[in-house]
Every structure is written in C-alpha cells, then in structure tokens.
Motif scaffolding. Structure first.
Motif, PDB file in Angstrom:
ATOM      1  N   GLU A  83      -7.705  -9.270   1.283  1.00 55.60           N
ATOM      2  CA  GLU A  83      -7.414  -8.404   0.046  1.00 55.60           C
ATOM      3  C   GLU A  83      -8.300  -9.433  -0.944  1.00 55.60           C
ATOM      4  O   GLU A  83      -8.998  -9.040  -1.818  1.00 55.60           O
ATOM      5  CB  GLU A  83      -6.327  -8.299  -0.587  1.00 55.60           C
ATOM      6  N   THR A  88      -9.142  -5.830  -3.890  1.00 51.71           N
ATOM      7  CA  THR A  88      -7.834  -4.855  -3.882  1.00 51.71           C
ATOM      8  C   THR A  88      -8.222  -3.342  -3.412  1.00 51.71           C
ATOM      9  O   THR A  88      -7.709  -2.911  -2.463  1.00 51.71           O
ATOM     10  CB  THR A  88      -6.911  -4.920  -5.021  1.00 51.71           C
ATOM     11  N   LYS A  89      -9.394  -3.010  -4.132  1.00 56.15           N
ATOM     12  CA  LYS A  89      -9.527  -1.575  -3.890  1.00 56.15           C
ATOM     13  C   LYS A  89     -10.331  -1.507  -2.448  1.00 56.15           C
ATOM     14  O   LYS A  89      -9.837  -0.378  -1.825  1.00 56.15           O
ATOM     15  CB  LYS A  89     -10.771  -1.226  -5.107  1.00 56.15           C
ATOM     16  N   LYS A  90     -11.015  -2.138  -1.990  1.00 55.84           N
ATOM     17  CA  LYS A  90     -11.666  -2.104  -0.792  1.00 55.84           C
ATOM     18  C   LYS A  90     -10.661  -2.367   0.414  1.00 55.84           C
ATOM     19  O   LYS A  90     -10.528  -1.444   1.466  1.00 55.84           O
ATOM     20  CB  LYS A  90     -12.840  -3.189  -0.589  1.00 55.84           C
ATOM     21  N   SER A  93      -8.662   0.781   0.350  1.00 61.17           N
ATOM     22  CA  SER A  93      -9.427   1.813   1.022  1.00 61.17           C
ATOM     23  C   SER A  93      -9.156   1.607   2.448  1.00 61.17           C
ATOM     24  O   SER A  93      -9.188   2.579   3.319  1.00 61.17           O
ATOM     25  CB  SER A  93     -10.743   1.791   0.679  1.00 61.17           C
ATOM     26  N   VAL A 204      -9.990   5.003  -1.533  1.00 66.44           N
ATOM     27  CA  VAL A 204      -9.305   5.273  -2.588  1.00 66.44           C
ATOM     28  C   VAL A 204      -9.930   5.708  -3.847  1.00 66.44           C
ATOM     29  O   VAL A 204     -11.176   4.794  -4.442  1.00 66.44           O
ATOM     30  CB  VAL A 204      -8.524   3.795  -3.135  1.00 66.44           C
ATOM     31  N   ALA A 206     -11.280   6.422  -7.697  1.00 70.65           N
ATOM     32  CA  ALA A 206     -11.554   5.450  -8.858  1.00 70.65           C
ATOM     33  C   ALA A 206     -10.552   5.342  -9.782  1.00 70.65           C
ATOM     34  O   ALA A 206     -10.228   4.569 -10.578  1.00 70.65           O
ATOM     35  CB  ALA A 206     -13.078   5.511  -9.526  1.00 70.65           C
ATOM     36  N   ALA A 209      -7.788   3.536  -8.584  1.00 73.30           N
ATOM     37  CA  ALA A 209      -7.885   2.193  -8.735  1.00 73.30           C
ATOM     38  C   ALA A 209      -7.600   1.771 -10.099  1.00 73.30           C
ATOM     39  O   ALA A 209      -7.220   0.786 -10.384  1.00 73.30           O
ATOM     40  CB  ALA A 209      -9.148   1.989  -8.109  1.00 73.30           C
ATOM     41  N   ARG A 213      -4.732  -0.773 -11.151  1.00 76.57           N
ATOM     42  CA  ARG A 213      -5.320  -2.119 -11.818  1.00 76.57           C
ATOM     43  C   ARG A 213      -4.607  -2.459 -13.207  1.00 76.57           C
ATOM     44  O   ARG A 213      -4.174  -3.733 -13.535  1.00 76.57           O
ATOM     45  CB  ARG A 213      -6.978  -2.192 -12.165  1.00 76.57           C
ATOM     46  N   GLU A 217      -0.920  -3.576 -11.041  1.00 82.86           N
ATOM     47  CA  GLU A 217      -1.238  -4.938 -10.570  1.00 82.86           C
ATOM     48  C   GLU A 217      -0.592  -6.110 -11.521  1.00 82.86           C
ATOM     49  O   GLU A 217      -0.186  -6.990 -10.983  1.00 82.86           O
ATOM     50  CB  GLU A 217      -2.782  -4.980 -10.604  1.00 82.86           C
TER      51      GLU A 217
END
Length: 351
Positions: A83, A88-90, A93, A204, A206, A209, A213, A217
C-alpha cells in the motif's frame, strides 16, 4: 522501507489499518455473540445451489476462527508495504480484483475436487483469506530476499522467512484452507500479471477512491513515526549491531546526498540521481584500498569520483526495474553500492 517488512508501523497505510481494526473487531464481536455466527458461515453449497449470494460478502470478509484472524492480521500488517509502495487506490484494486477472482476460483476448485475424489465441499473457512494469500505473489516477485542469520550452520533465515512461516501456519489451520490458498495464489498471479487486462476491468472506481480519501482515510491515517530506530531489549547482539549499522548507513547516505546537492551543480547525466557523489565511502568500506585509488584522491576535488565498473548481475537489475525504477538508475545504484541490492533499493526508494 520496501525491502523490509517491519518498519514505520502503519504510516501511509490507512486501508491496512482499517482492515485490521474493522475485521478483527467483527471477529471479536461474533465470538461474544455466537448466535449471529451462522450469518457469516462461508457455505459454498448454499451459494451455488440455493443462490444465497449474500454469503459471499459475509463469509469472505470476517473470520470466525480467532486463530485465522490472528494469522491473517499478521500477514496484512506485513503486506502493508504494498500500500505504501503503490498507493492505497492500487492496493485496494488488487484486493478487490483478487477477491472477485478467488470467489470464482473457490467454486471451480471445489467442483474439481468433488469430481476427482467424489467428496462434496460444503463449507470453507470464513474470512478475507484468499486475497491475503494472493498477496504472496507480489511479495515473492517484488521483495528482494536478504539473509539475516543462519541456523544449524547452513539453513539461511531471510527477511521474508517469518512471513512464509505465518502463511504456512494459516495454511495448516483448517482442513480446506489449502483450497482457499490455491484459489488466492491463482487469482493473485492472474491479476498481478494482468492477464486479459484484468487490472483495467476489476479496479476501485474513482468516486469510491474520492470518498475513501476524504472521509475514511482521515479516520484511519497514522502519524509519521520517529526517524530513530529503537533497538529491542530482547534482541541479540548481532541484531542490535545490524540495526545500528543500518541506521548509520541511512544517516551517512542522506548526509552525503544533501551535501552534494548544496555544493555541486546538476550535471547533464543520464538518470535521475548523481550517484558519483553519493557512495564513495561505501565502496571503500571493508576493503583495502589499492595504491591507485589512494593516488586518485590526491587529484583536485573538482573532478567527481568515478563509478565502480564492476559487472552488475542482470537478475538484480531486473528486480529493481520490476519495482518501477529505470534501468539506468538501477545500474548506477548497483554499481555505486558494489552490487548490494538492499542498499541500492533503500536509496532508490528514499530519493
């Protein structure tokens, strides 16, 4: 750092922290309220025959066994490095993609097992287990293995051994855990290698995310840890000495890098970093300097020291390139660090 698995806590890993807190909290809650455990049983036959699709979501997220929850939490904590490395997004995913692929693989492997051995697999261990096993694929391919110590004189213990031991413990905790492990490894291999462009299909969105975020987060973010590396009281002298050497190496590299940026002008060289001014003392450490090098240092300081022209192993270059670094920087980092992939990787990630 990307080459180790026990540093900097959960800093810049809010998704890993959220998974640890929420999933373990639900496990403890279900332990105290056993009348609700039936809703979270991963009954594969109920999903296939009775079309209870909701069991996929409930049964494949929360562990009902405390031992499975503990081992999977240790693995998630160690795999938080992905991560921090990829974002975090990847990372989310990857977990989402392998979760969906492993749900399909679970049923396929269960039917294949029933066809070969005439035994019906009714229930599987509950929890986020297959995606956790899928993370062993990038862990095996992306993390360099560095020897730490030896036992019995010839068995090497590396920085990755503890993670594999925890995975083996999780694998042997339940009778059909091997099916989830195989499902996770296959799913992780397919998604990591981007077969059939799976990374562009399962990801994931957009807007999710964006919500995570700005809403989730901040709830699970961790403060930046202290730069000093504490030495454990129970550590052996060798481990304490190695920790101090690692800390001194990092401080020396940062000091040399900052000094080079202050006192030198950027030169039109290929690559992103000025390696010729970063590692002169590292290359000499532990070696007897030949007279030619001693004479070379009597030359005017305006001439930058030359890089070590020793051959670089293509396997180590390929490892660094797979991590996302350019080939030029990988070659220069390995030459400057005398083919020490640990030192080269650490410096590439820090700068």
């Amino acid at each position: 750092m990307f080459t180790t698995t026990g540093s900097r806590g959960l800093y810049k890993a809010p998704l890993s922290k959220g998974l640890l807190l929420i999933l373990n909290g639900l496990t403890v809650m279900l332990t105290l309220l056993p009348q609700y455990q039936e809703m979270f049983v991963y009954n594969l036959q109920a999903v296939i025959q009775q079309h209870q699709v909701w069991r996929l979501l409930c049964g494949r997220l929360v562990c009902l066994d405390v031992k499975d929850s503990f081992c999977s939490s240790l693995l998630i904590y160690n795999f938080r490095i992905f991560e921090r490395r990829f974002g975090t997004k990847k990372f989310a995913s990857f977990l989402l993609g392998t979760w969906c692929l492993s749900a399909l693989m679970d049923s396929l492997l269960a039917q294949a097992f029933e066809y070969l051995f005439d035994y019906e697999v009714e229930e599987l261990p509950a929890g986020l287990l297959a995606p956790v096993f899928s993370l062993f694929v990038p862990f095996y391919q992306s993390i360099p293995s560095m020897p730490v110590t030896q036992i019995l004189g010839h068995i090497n213990i590396t920085n990755k051994s503890l993670v594999y031991i925890v995975g083996l413990q999780l694998l042997t905790s339940s009778p059909f855990m091997w099916l989830l492990a195989l499902s996770g490894l296959i799913s992780g291999g397919l998604y990591y290698s981007n077969v059939l462009w799976l990374q562009k299909i399962l990801f994931v969105p957009a807007w999710v995310a964006f919500i995570g975020r700005y809403i989730l987060e901040p709830l699970f973010s961790s403060s930046q840890p202290n730069n000093e590396t504490p030495v454990g009281m129970g550590a052996t002298l060798d481990i304490q000495r190695q920790q101090r050497m690692d800390l001194l190496d990092q401080q020396m590299l940062l000091a040399q890098y900052n000094e080079a940026r202050r006192n030198t002008r950027p030169q039109p060289r290929a690559g992103l970093l000025q390696w010729t001014r970063l590692f002169p003392s590292l290359r000499q450490r532990g070696q007897n300097r030949p007279p030619v090098q001693a004479e070379a240092q009597t030359q005017p300081s305006s001439q930058p020291p030359l890089l070590d022209n020793s051959p670089v192993a293509e396997e180590q270059v390929a490892r660094l390139v797979e991590m996302g670094f350019s080939r030029i920087d990988a070659l220069e980092a390995l030459r400057a660090s005398n083919n020490d992939i640990n030192m080269a990787t650490n410096f590439l990630l820090q700068h």
